[in-house]
Design a protein around this motif. Structure first.
Motif, mmCIF file in Angstrom:
data_model
loop_
_atom_site.group_PDB
_atom_site.id
_atom_site.type_symbol
_atom_site.label_atom_id
_atom_site.label_comp_id
_atom_site.label_asym_id
_atom_site.label_seq_id
_atom_site.Cartn_x
_atom_site.Cartn_y
_atom_site.Cartn_z
ATOM 1 N N TYR A 31 -3.634 1.983 0.297
ATOM 2 C CA TYR A 31 -4.033 1.447 1.610
ATOM 3 C C TYR A 31 -5.344 2.059 2.103
ATOM 4 C CZ TYR A 31 -2.788 5.493 4.523
ATOM 5 O OH TYR A 31 -2.743 6.723 5.116
ATOM 6 N N ALA A 35 1.739 -8.282 -1.954
ATOM 7 C CA ALA A 35 1.414 -8.216 -0.522
ATOM 8 C C ALA A 35 0.697 -6.909 -0.205
ATOM 9 C CB ALA A 35 2.689 -8.340 0.311
ATOM 10 N N VAL A 46 -2.985 -6.539 1.539
ATOM 11 C CA VAL A 46 -3.229 -5.759 2.757
ATOM 12 C C VAL A 46 -4.207 -4.620 2.479
ATOM 13 C CG1 VAL A 46 -2.141 -4.269 4.480
ATOM 14 C CG2 VAL A 46 -1.004 -6.377 3.764
ATOM 15 N N SER A 47 -4.064 -3.954 1.320
ATOM 16 C CA SER A 47 -4.941 -2.826 0.995
ATOM 17 C C SER A 47 -6.387 -3.272 0.803
ATOM 18 C CB SER A 47 -4.445 -2.134 -0.271
ATOM 19 O OG SER A 47 -3.176 -1.546 -0.067
ATOM 20 N N SER A 96 -7.332 -3.092 4.442
ATOM 21 C CA SER A 96 -7.183 -1.788 5.109
ATOM 22 C C SER A 96 -8.103 -0.734 4.514
ATOM 23 C CB SER A 96 -5.728 -1.327 5.023
ATOM 24 O OG SER A 96 -5.344 -1.074 3.683
ATOM 25 N N VAL A 136 0.377 -0.318 8.173
ATOM 26 C CA VAL A 136 0.138 -0.993 6.898
ATOM 27 C C VAL A 136 1.454 -1.486 6.300
ATOM 28 C CG1 VAL A 136 -0.670 -0.642 4.533
ATOM 29 C CG2 VAL A 136 -1.973 0.299 6.443
ATOM 30 N N ALA A 157 2.569 -4.669 7.978
ATOM 31 C CA ALA A 157 1.801 -5.831 7.517
ATOM 32 C C ALA A 157 2.261 -6.283 6.133
ATOM 33 C CB ALA A 157 0.314 -5.486 7.499
ATOM 34 N N ILE A 158 2.582 -5.335 5.267
ATOM 35 C CA ILE A 158 3.077 -5.684 3.928
ATOM 36 C C ILE A 158 4.393 -6.440 4.018
ATOM 37 C CG2 ILE A 158 3.955 -4.721 1.764
ATOM 38 C CD1 ILE A 158 1.905 -2.468 2.083
ATOM 39 N N LEU A 180 3.909 -10.081 5.189
ATOM 40 C CA LEU A 180 3.369 -10.961 4.153
ATOM 41 C C LEU A 180 4.391 -11.224 3.046
ATOM 42 C CD1 LEU A 180 0.827 -12.493 3.352
ATOM 43 C CD2 LEU A 180 0.035 -10.454 2.147
ATOM 44 N N SER A 232 -3.801 -12.155 -1.815
ATOM 45 C CA SER A 232 -4.769 -11.232 -2.404
ATOM 46 C C SER A 232 -6.183 -11.819 -2.336
ATOM 47 C CB SER A 232 -4.392 -10.917 -3.850
ATOM 48 O OG SER A 232 -3.151 -10.242 -3.922
ATOM 49 N N GLY A 281 -7.230 -11.558 1.205
ATOM 50 C CA GLY A 281 -7.517 -10.167 1.542
ATOM 51 C C GLY A 281 -8.841 -9.699 0.968
#
Length: 527
Positions: A347, A416, A420-421, A424, A457, A460-461, A464, A499, A502
Motif C-alpha cells: 500500500y 483489489a 488500491v495500492s 495509495s 486501505v 477500500a480493498i 472493491l 487494477s 487504479g
C-alpha cells in the motif's frame, strides 16, 4: 552515565511528543490503558484474596506472570517494535563499559510506561496473599525480580534478532528466523496445553499448566510467595533459585550478544557478477514497464523487507492446521487471509525505495508505467502463491468442491489490493525499516495517523472485493457450486478492471506528486 542516558532518552521522548501531536495522543491513550488495567488488577487481587483459597491465587499469578514474560518478549516485537532510541549501536561510540551499557538499556526498559506498569502489576499481584503478610513481603521483591527478568529477556531477544553480528545478511536471516519463531509461539503453546489433557475441564487443565510453569523460568518467581503462604520453605527456595538463575543466565547471554553486535567490524557484503549479466533486467522487455517490473520482482525475491511479508504464507496454514485441524474452515480459508496480507503489503510501496526514489524520478518514467511495473512485480509473486495455496488447502481438507469459491475470494482480495495500492502508493509514504534492520525495531517517524492509514486501505480493498466475497460466502452457505464459479469469474473481471483503473488514476497522481513524495521521504527522521 546511566542517569545521563536516561535524561537524554526522556528529552528525546519529550521532543518527539511536542513535535507530533498524534503521537502524543497515542502516548496518552497508552497511559490511560495502563492505569485502568492496573486498577482492575488491584480490585481483582483483593477480591481473590478475600473470596478464594491461596491455591487459586497461585494458579492465576503463575499463569498470568508467565504470560506477562512471554508478552514482554513477543508483544514489543510484533505490536510496537523494539525501542530504537537507545540501543547498543548508538551507545558504542561513548565511553561506556559493557556493564554501563547493559544497565542503561535495562533502566530505559524499566522506566518506560510498559516497565513501570509491569513493576506496579507485580507489586499489586502480591495482594492475592493478603491473608499471609509474610507472603506479601516476599511477593513484592519477587515481583520486581520478575519485572527485571522481563526487561532483560526482551533486550536479549532484540539483540539476537539483530543477527549477533554486523554482517547484514546474517542479521537479515536471524531476524527473519526469530520472527518466524515468534509467529509460531501461539500454536506451539496451544498444542502443549491441548496435549496435557484433552478430556479434562478448563480449570484442572489450567492447574496442570500452572504446576508445570511454576518450575520453569517463566513462572518460578511467581510461585515463590504461594509456597511461603503454604508453609513450604524448601520449595520456595528451590523456585527462587530457578528464578535467580534465569535472570543470571539471561544477563550473561545478553552480554555475549552485545559484544558480538557492538565490537564486530562492519563488513560490506558484495559478490562478483559476470560481465553483461543483468539478472532479471536482462530477461524482461527493455521498456519502462519491463525495467520497473524487473526491479520490483527483484525486490520481492531478494529484499528481506519484502520476503518477511511472505513468512505468513507457510506459517499461517500451519498455525490454523495445528490449532483447528485440517478439516476446519479456518484452515480451508487460510489462502484468503494470506491474500489479504499480501494485498496490504504494497500500500506504500514507494516508501521501500527510500531516497533511491530520486533515481526513479531522474529516469523520467511516466506514472502509468511505474504503476504497471510495480503491480506486475507484486502479482508475479502473489498470484501464484495464492493459487497454489488455495489448491493445497482445499485438497488437504478434502473439500475440492470449495476451490472455486476459495480461489474467487482470495484472488478478489489480492487483485483489489493491487488496484488500491496502485493509487495509495502514489499518495502515501510511511517510515519503513531500513535495509538490514531488525524486523522488530521501532521505525522513527511512525505516528498514530500512519497506523490508521492501513485500516483505510484495508476498507477500500474490502469494498472493491465485496462482490467476489459475497458470492463465495453464498457458495459456502448454500453448497451451490455455481456461486463459487461466479465468485471466481467476478474476482478476475473486477480485479483486472480495478487494477487498470487504479493504474490510470495512480499514474496521474504520480506524475503530479512524485517530487513531493521524495521530499516527504527525505523528511523522515533518522536515528
Amino acid at each position: 552515565m546511566v542517569a545521563t542516558v536516561l535524561r537524554l532518552r526522556y528529552r528525546i521522548l519529550a521532543n518527539d511528543l511536542s513535535r507530533r501531536p498524534w503521537q502524543l495522543v497515542g502516548f496518552c491513550f497508552g497511559i490511560l490503558w495502563a492505569v485502568s488495567a492496573l486498577g482492575l488488577l488491584a480490585v481483582g487481587a483483593v477480591v481473590l484474596a478475600l473470596t478464594q483459597p491461596v491455591e487459586t491465587g497461585r494458579v492465576l499469578t503463575v499463569v498470568g506472570g508467565s504470560a506477562l514474560l512471554l508478552g514482554w518478549v513477543i508483544g514489543p516485537l510484533v505490536v510496537a517494535g523494539l525501542d530504537a532510541t537507545v540501543d547498543p549501536a548508538r551507545l558504542a561510540p561513548f565511553p561506556l563499559t559493557r556493564r554501563d551499557t547493559m544497565l542503561a538499556l535495562a533502566a530505559v526498559g524499566l522506566s518506560g510506561v510498559p516497565g513501570l506498569a509491569t513493576i506496579l502489576a507485580a507489586v499489586l499481584a502480591s495482594l492475592v496473599y493478603l491473608a499471609t503478610p509474610l507472603a506479601v513481603a516476599v511477593a513484592v521483591p519477587m515481583g520486581v525480580l520478575a519485572a527485571v527478568t522481563c526487561v532483560v529477556a526482551a533486550r536479549l531477544v532484540g539483540s539476537l534478532s539483530s543477527g549477533l553480528g554486523s554482517n547484514r545478511k546474517g542479521r537479515e536471516i536471524v531476524g527473519t528466523l526469530v520472527l518466524a519463531v515468534v509467529i509460531m509461539t501461539g500454536p506451539i503453546l496451544t498444542g502443549i496445553v491441548a496435549l496435557l489433557d484433552r478430556t479434562a475441564d478448563l480449570w484442572p487443565r489450567v492447574q496442570s499448566v500452572a504446576a508445570i510453569l511454576s518450575w520453569t523460568p517463566l513462572g518460578a518467581a511467581w510461585a515463590v510467595p504461594a509456597d511461603v503462604a503454604a508453609g513450604m520453605p524448601l520449595s520456595a527456595l528451590a523456585r527462587f533459585a530457578v528464578a535467580a538463575a534465569t535472570l543470571v543466565v539471561l544477563w550473561l547471554v545478553w552480554a555475549r550478544s552485545l559484544d558480538a553486535a557492538v565490537t564486530s567490524p562492519v563488513r560490506p557484503t558484495s559478490r562478483a557478477a559476470r560481465p553483461g549479466s543483468l539478472g532479471l533486467f536482462g530477461r524482461f522487455p527493455s521498456t519502462p514497464v519491463g525495467a520497473t517490473w524487473a526491479r520490483s520482482l527483484t525486490a520481492w525475491l531478494r529484499d528481506p523487507r519484502y520476503l518477511r511479508q511472505l513468512i505468513v504464507v507457510p506459517l499461517l496454514p500451519l498455525l490454523l492446521g495445528l490449532t483447528g485441524g485440517l478439516t476446519d474452515s479456518p484452515f480451508i480459508v487460510s489462502s484468503v487471509i494470506v491474500a489479504l496480507v499480501l494485498a496490504i503489503a504494497t500500500y506504500s510501496d514507494v516508501s521501500y525505495d527510500g531516497t533511491a526514489f530520486a533515481s526513479v524520478l531522474a529516469s523520467g518514467i511516466r506514472g502509468r508505467d511505474d504503476r504497471w511495473g510495480r503491480l506486475l512485480g507484486a502479482a508475479s509473486v502473489g498470484v501464484p502463491i495464492v493459487v497454489v495455496l488455495a489448491v493445497l488447502t482445499t485438497q488437504l481438507a478434502g473439500a475440492p468442491d470449495r476451490l472455486p469459491a476459495i480461489l474467487g475470494a482470495s484472488l478478489g482480495l489480492l487483485l483489489a489490493g493491487y488496484a488500491v495500492s496502485a493509487v495509495s502508493s502514489a499518495l502515501l509514504v510511511t517510515p519503513v525499516a531500513a535495509p538490514g534492520d531488525s524486523p522488530f525495531k521501532t521505525v522513527p517517524g511512525q505516528t498514530f495517523v500512519s497506523g490508521l492509514l492501513v485500516f483505510v486501505v484495508m476498507a477500500a480493498i474490502f469494498v472493491l472485493a465485496l462482490p467476489s466475497i459475497v458470492l463465495a460466502v453464498l457458495s459456502a452457505a448454500t453448497g451451490n457450486g455455481a456461486f463459487g464459479w461466479a465468485a471466481l469469474t467476478v474476482s478476475v473481471v473486477v480485479g483486472i478492471g480495478g487494477s487498470a483503473a487504479g493504474v490510470a488514476i495512480g499514474g496521474r497522481i504520480f506524475d503530479r506528486g512524485a517530487p513531493e513524495l521524495l521530499q516527504r521521504i527525505k523528511a523522515f527522521p533518522t536515528r
